[in-house]
Design an enzyme around this catalytic site. Structure first.
Site, PDB file in Angstrom:
ATOM      1  N   GLY A   1      -2.685   2.506   6.379  1.00  0.00           N
ATOM      2  CA  GLY A   1      -3.344   2.886   7.725  1.00  0.00           C
ATOM      3  C   GLY A   1      -4.869   3.025   7.245  1.00  0.00           C
ATOM      4  N   GLU A   2      -5.331   2.966   5.967  1.00  0.00           N
ATOM      5  CA  GLU A   2      -6.744   3.051   5.301  1.00  0.00           C
ATOM      6  C   GLU A   2      -7.564   2.035   5.190  1.00  0.00           C
ATOM      7  OE1 GLU A   2      -6.382   5.899   2.115  1.00  0.00           O
ATOM      8  OE2 GLU A   2      -5.334   7.690   3.261  1.00  0.00           O
ATOM      9  N   GLY A   3      -6.994   0.913   5.431  1.00  0.00           N
ATOM     10  CA  GLY A   3      -7.538  -0.237   5.274  1.00  0.00           C
ATOM     11  C   GLY A   3      -7.441  -1.125   3.807  1.00  0.00           C
ATOM     12  N   HIS A   4      -6.630  -0.343   3.184  1.00  0.00           N
ATOM     13  CA  HIS A   4      -6.261  -1.044   1.644  1.00  0.00           C
ATOM     14  C   HIS A   4      -5.755  -2.371   1.634  1.00  0.00           C
ATOM     15  CE1 HIS A   4      -8.025   2.641   0.476  1.00  0.00           C
ATOM     16  NE2 HIS A   4      -6.895   3.521   0.982  1.00  0.00           N
TER      17      HIS A   4
ATOM     18  N   VAL B   1       0.729  -1.164  -0.067  1.00  0.00           N
ATOM     19  CA  VAL B   1      -0.165  -0.249  -0.067  1.00  0.00           C
ATOM     20  C   VAL B   1       0.902   1.398  -0.120  1.00  0.00           C
ATOM     21  CG1 VAL B   1      -1.690   1.232   1.206  1.00  0.00           C
ATOM     22  CG2 VAL B   1      -1.870  -1.112   1.328  1.00  0.00           C
TER      23      VAL B   1
ATOM     24  N   LEU C   1      -6.155  -4.780   3.970  1.00  0.00           N
ATOM     25  CA  LEU C   1      -7.509  -5.365   4.398  1.00  0.00           C
ATOM     26  C   LEU C   1      -8.506  -5.766   3.267  1.00  0.00           C
ATOM     27  CD1 LEU C   1      -9.049  -6.640   6.808  1.00  0.00           C
ATOM     28  CD2 LEU C   1     -10.132  -4.630   6.945  1.00  0.00           C
TER      29      LEU C   1
ATOM     30  N   GLU D   1       3.687 -15.710   0.659  1.00  0.00           N
ATOM     31  CA  GLU D   1       5.229 -15.843   0.688  1.00  0.00           C
ATOM     32  C   GLU D   1       5.814 -14.877   1.444  1.00  0.00           C
ATOM     33  OE1 GLU D   1       8.671 -15.606  -2.728  1.00  0.00           O
ATOM     34  OE2 GLU D   1       6.688 -15.743  -3.198  1.00  0.00           O
TER      35      GLU D   1
END
Length: 465
Positions: free
Chosen positions: A248-251, A242, A253, A274
């Protein structure tokens, strides 16, 4: 790449006033981490300014020889700007003097090219890329497919994930992203885009402002589809990144959830990853634990383990308690959720911890005893013997402790193995094992807290059974 040598006009005009500049003794050099900075520029106005987004590479020194130092420059300053539009790079290098102080003069150009490759261009060309390639990301995602998935982080409808095969325009995009991967992901190496089966998942945001790219790249994942006998496919996550302004914006995830969605919809055998970083493993484990909490087939076996830990006293155990799911359940989880066995075993311990009362000392002591037995078995062999293995603390060049396992030959002269029986060795081994267990307990508790904060309703359903 611009090279600028600072000087004084007065000294140049009058040779008599020139001062001899040199190094006293052997040149000590300067670490790359101290004189080099990398920035991500979103528009031409940010180029040349240190107020734009600063990238924090994990370590620049390892690009500059064994000692990570640059030699032969006085007051060296290297600033590199990377375009957030086209991912070209421009390097501005300034210094006062160069002189061979016994270690030579470091040739900066090949080192920078080893990091940035053909992305590194002169300033004029770099500035033009902001206008000439403003549609670069759009051209890549046009040939891709948007991934729809039931995620936990869908707050911004302008953000979507696009799946593209790693060929053509997408392959060129990856080659431009390689420098960021090398700078930000420790131990990373570029993937072989010529190998069949590679794909990228791109996190992009649609923008509507004039003179700004219609699609802004926020992050990506490189995944590889490879054959699994006899007639299925495994999905391996090779790289996830990211971009710094959007961390820290959830990308990350979003990417992991999208990959899980693909694995389920296409009936992939399982998903592997990996060499994940500690934080990536933390996010991945949090996601998988939340998925498992709503998976009914695990609940009877989980309940049985929890009951045993509550009722049994393991402080005087003569054999270890294996805190593992049944084999048939492991296969069911793989088939239905595409979680591989190794990942399930890790998540299983987290789920057991979540099911226990952290204030119940007996349960917590028993839980830790299981972690201890598992760790000892993995490193030294069975719980009842070391199978000729020794855990030895090793010196390290960093401020972290390292351990190694050594094997002794079975049988042989008794004198050759008396070291295994020394009380001080056994004491040190016990201390080191407990330190490893403490570290694993911290990791388990960390993930458990995250899962508990995000899945209170799911945990309530689990505890009700």
């Amino acid at each position: 790449m611009a090279l600028k040598q600072k000087g004084t006009d007065a000294a140049a005009a009058d040779p008599k006033k020139r001062r001899r500049v040199g190094f006293s003794g052997i040149d000590a050099g300067v670490e790359a981490n101290e004189c080099m900075k990398v920035f991500l520029a979103r528009n031409p106005d940010e180029v040349g300014s240190e107020d734009c987004t600063s990238i924090q590479p994990f370590d620049l020194n390892h690009f500059f020889g064994e000692d990570g130092k640059i030699y032969g420059y006085k007051n060296l300053k290297i600033n590199v700007w990377i375009s957030a539009i086209s991912f070209h790079g421009y390097a501005d290098i300034s210094f006062e003097e160069t002189s061979d102080g016994g270690k030579g003069i470091t040739d900066l150009k090949p080192v920078l090219q080893s990091i940035f490759g053909e992305n590194l261009v002169e300033k004029e060309e770099f500035m033009q890329t902001f206008s000439k390639e403003c549609e670069y990301i759009r051209d890549v995602v046009t040939n891709g497919n948007a991934i729809k998935h039931e995620g936990t982080n869908e707050s911004d409808p302008a953000v979507e994930i696009v799946r593209v095969e790693l060929q053509g325009a997408a392959a060129f995009l990856y080659s431009r992203l390689v420098p960021l991967v090398l700078l930000l992901v420790e131990g990373s190496t570029p993937i072989d885009i010529g190998e069949h089966g590679w794909e990228m998942l791109l996190v992009v945001k649609k923008t509507t402002q004039e003179s700004v790219s219609k699609f802004q790249l926020l992050g990506f994942a490189a995944v590889h589809n490879f054959y699994h006998y006899p007639e299925s496919t495994r999905l391996r996550i090779s790289q996830i990144l990211v971009l710094p302004p959007h961390q820290g914006e959830g990308h990350g995830l979003r990417l992991l959830e999208a990959i899980n969605s693909i694995a389920l919809s296409e009936n992939i055998y399982d998903v592997t990853i990996e060499d994940p970083s500690d934080y990536l493993q933390y996010v991945r484990s949090s996601i998988d634990c939340l998925r498992l909490l709503t998976f009914d087939p695990i609940k009877p076996a989980l309940s049985a383990i929890v009951s045993s830990l509550k009722e049994t006293n393991l402080s005087k155990r003569t054999c270890s308690l294996r805190m593992v799911p049944p084999a048939d359940l492991t296969e069911t989880v793989r088939q239905k959720l595409k979680i591989n066995k190794k990942q399930l075993l890790w998540c299983w311990e987290i789920l057991v911890y979540l099911s226990l009362d952290s204030e119940d000392c007996k349960s917590m002591d028993n839980f830790r005893a299981c972690i201890y037995d598992r760790t000892k078995g993995e490193i030294l062999g069975s719980a009842t013997g070391t199978n000729g293995k020794r855990l030895v603390q090793m010196p390290s060049s960093v401020n972290e402790e390292s351990f190694a396992v050594f094997w002794t030959q079975d049988g042989g002269d008794a004198d050759d193995q008396t070291v295994e029986q020394q009380p001080e060795d056994l004491k040190t081994q016990e201390e080191q094992l407990n330190e490893l267990v403490d570290n694993q307990m911290e990791e388990i508790v960390g993930v458990a807290k995250n899962v508990a904060s995000r899945g209170k309703d799911k945990l309530a359903g689990l505890s009700a059974r």
